[in-house]
Design a protein around this motif. Structure first.
Motif, PDB file in Angstrom:
ATOM      1  N   THR A  55       8.880 -35.621   1.001  1.00 15.12           N
ATOM      2  CA  THR A  55       7.619 -35.050   1.460  1.00 15.12           C
ATOM      3  C   THR A  55       6.414 -35.888   1.041  1.00 15.12           C
ATOM      4  N   VAL A  58       3.838 -40.086   3.281  1.00 14.84           N
ATOM      5  CA  VAL A  58       2.897 -39.746   4.348  1.00 14.84           C
ATOM      6  C   VAL A  58       2.247 -40.981   4.965  1.00 14.84           C
ATOM      7  N   ARG A 115       1.675 -36.291   7.414  1.00 18.23           N
ATOM      8  CA  ARG A 115       1.310 -35.312   6.388  1.00 18.23           C
ATOM      9  C   ARG A 115       1.532 -33.883   6.882  1.00 18.23           C
ATOM     10  N   ASN A 118       5.287 -33.230   6.838  1.00 17.38           N
ATOM     11  CA  ASN A 118       5.859 -33.246   5.498  1.00 17.38           C
ATOM     12  C   ASN A 118       5.392 -32.075   4.646  1.00 17.38           C
ATOM     13  N   SER A 121       7.546 -29.236   5.492  1.00 21.36           N
ATOM     14  CA  SER A 121       8.996 -29.461   5.473  1.00 21.36           C
ATOM     15  C   SER A 121       9.724 -28.675   4.395  1.00 21.36           C
ATOM     16  N   THR A 198       8.826 -32.694  -4.255  1.00 24.50           N
ATOM     17  CA  THR A 198       9.964 -33.242  -3.518  1.00 24.50           C
ATOM     18  C   THR A 198      11.263 -32.694  -4.105  1.00 24.50           C
ATOM     19  N   LEU A 384      12.735 -40.289   7.931  1.00 23.95           N
ATOM     20  CA  LEU A 384      12.355 -38.950   7.504  1.00 23.95           C
ATOM     21  C   LEU A 384      13.083 -37.859   8.283  1.00 23.95           C
ATOM     22  N   THR A 387      14.223 -35.043   5.963  1.00 22.15           N
ATOM     23  CA  THR A 387      13.050 -34.338   5.459  1.00 22.15           C
ATOM     24  C   THR A 387      12.472 -33.402   6.507  1.00 22.15           C
ATOM     25  N   GLN A 388      12.333 -33.887   7.730  1.00 22.95           N
ATOM     26  CA  GLN A 388      11.603 -33.149   8.762  1.00 22.95           C
ATOM     27  C   GLN A 388      12.493 -32.334   9.693  1.00 22.95           C
TER      28      GLN A 388
END
Length: 420
Positions: A55, A58, A115, A118, A121, A198, A384, A387-388
């Motif tokens: 996260t 960015v 951003r 994230n 997320s 994170t 990512l 993450t996303q």
């Protein structure tokens, strides 16, 4: 049961972490969903990623210093960022677009887009894992970026300031503070940045498996087929596969680095999608070395503790989808780790892997609804994707239901197909 005709509300092309998460969310809305992939679920990039819930990342995948590094990228086959010189003619238009997107206005748009995704997320992953009763798959324990050279402190301080300006939670740690929580790390480490917002997944492939099980329990069907082509028709979308045609009312393209051809076939839009070929080295005899994911600033790779051992990852290569993997790049990760610990890592029985990360030149994914709502898109998340994935699934579920995205979720303008 084999679904035929227009019985399926949605067909999702792609059984990676994003496609499976989206399929589950669509099924939870009461839709009949079918997932198609030529591989078993999770066997693409989702299998071998670093497992880091990144996260804090960015900023775009590159900056203007890439121009200075281009000769080394072409000449050094083991460098952290490499371009295969034979692939350069094909990659050059993509890199030119990447550089154009580093102009101030475009750069700020990218940072804002990353951003927004994230920041949403972690909460999305918490909701998703709680819904499938597997919150244990994610360790919300932060991550650490360390540095070893005294002349790196200025870069670390500058990065910390940039992170704070973007609202990213970050704390400066001394070398002694780092060794207090990770005592096996070397005395050469002078300090670093800790990112408390994170975490890491204990096994990315197991995460996909848990989502697949939940999706199947919600009625999602998984078919192993190769999609060759597709077309939009009056009643929906028809795919041409190696096992014959397959029709559905609507379709979601979520097949990562392989998404460009089908997107063009269904939308008429050519997307500048390339792939960051990522490598990892899995060390099965390394347990307990690190409490959370640790990245080296100078060595430019990440180490993540997992149930199967310690995963070393992070190298990037631009060589396209067809060039054979250079597994020496994966083994190079073990050499990069030497000196970071008081005692070198045990590489016995280690396994090497390479996968394709789908990348667009502005470092943002495509998340959109096009062709009168018959085609949805969710790809291009570069490194990512893990993450996303959960927030992307929530956005796709909203796009499948309404034209606009409710407040509390990122605005989708930055992720539209039409920006290309």
């Amino acid at each position: 049961m084999t679904v035929a005709g227009n019985q399926a509300d949605f067909v999702v092309v792609g059984a990676g972490i994003i496609g499976v998460a989206c399929a589950l969310q669509l099924a939870r809305q009461g839709r009949h969903v079918v997932v198609i992939d030529q591989q078993d679920p999770g066997m693409g990039a989702s299998y071998g990623n670093a497992g880091h819930l990144a996260t804090e990342q960015v900023f775009p995948i590159a900056d203007l210093s890439i121009l200075k590094r281009l000769p080394a990228m072409l000449m050094d086959p083991m460098g952290p960022l490499r371009v295969d010189w034979k692939y350069l003619p094909r990659a050059l238009p993509w890199f030119i677009r990447l550089l154009l997107n580093l102009r101030p206005t475009h750069y700020l748009r990218t940072v804002a887009g990353l951003r927004a995704l994230n920041e949403a997320s972690l909460g999305a992953w918490q909701r998703l894992l709680q819904a499938i009763e597997r919150p244990d798959l994610l360790r919300e324990d932060g991550s650490l970026l360390v540095f070893e050279r005294a002349d790196s402190r200025q870069a670390i301080d500058a990065l910390q300031q940039r992170m704070k300006q973007q609202g990213v939670p970050v704390d400066a740690w001394s070398g002694d503070a780092i060794r207090t929580v990770a005592p096996q790390l070397s005395d050469a480490i002078q300090g670093g940045l800790f990112f408390p917002g994170t975490g890491h997944f204990i096994d990315p492939y197991q995460v996909v498996g848990a989502l697949v099980a939940a999706a199947k329990a919600s009625g999602v069907q998984f078919l192993k087929r190769q999609v060759l082509d597709g077309r939009v028709e009056a009643r929906g979308v028809e795919l041409i596969t190696d096992q014959g045609p397959f029709a559905a009312r609507r379709l979601l393209i979520a097949c990562g680095a392989h998404s460009a051809k089908l997107t063009t076939a269904l939308t008429g839009k050519k997307v500048p999608l390339d792939t960051e070929r990522g490598y990892h080295l899995m060390l099965p005899h390394e347990h307990g070395r690190l409490p959370f994911a640790v990245t080296s600033l100078e060595r430019k790779f990440i180490m993540t503790p997992m149930t199967q051992g310690l995963r070393l990852a992070g190298t990037v290569e631009f060589a396209g989808l067809d060039c054979p993997p250079n597994m020496a790049r994966a083994w190079q990760l073990h050499r990069l780790s030497q000196g970071l610990f008081r005692q070198d890592l045990n590489a016995a029985d280690a396994t090497a892997w390479m996968g394709f990360r789908p990348s667009l030149p502005d470092s943002l994914p495509i998340i959109d609804r096009v062709v009168e709502g018959k085609v949805l898109l969710a790809f291009g998340h570069q490194h990512l994707g893990l993450t996303q994935a959960a927030i992307t699934a929530e956005l796709i579920a909203q796009l499948a239901s309404v034209e606009s995205v409710p407040s509390g979720l990122p605005a989708l303008g930055a992720y539209r197909l039409g920006r290309f």
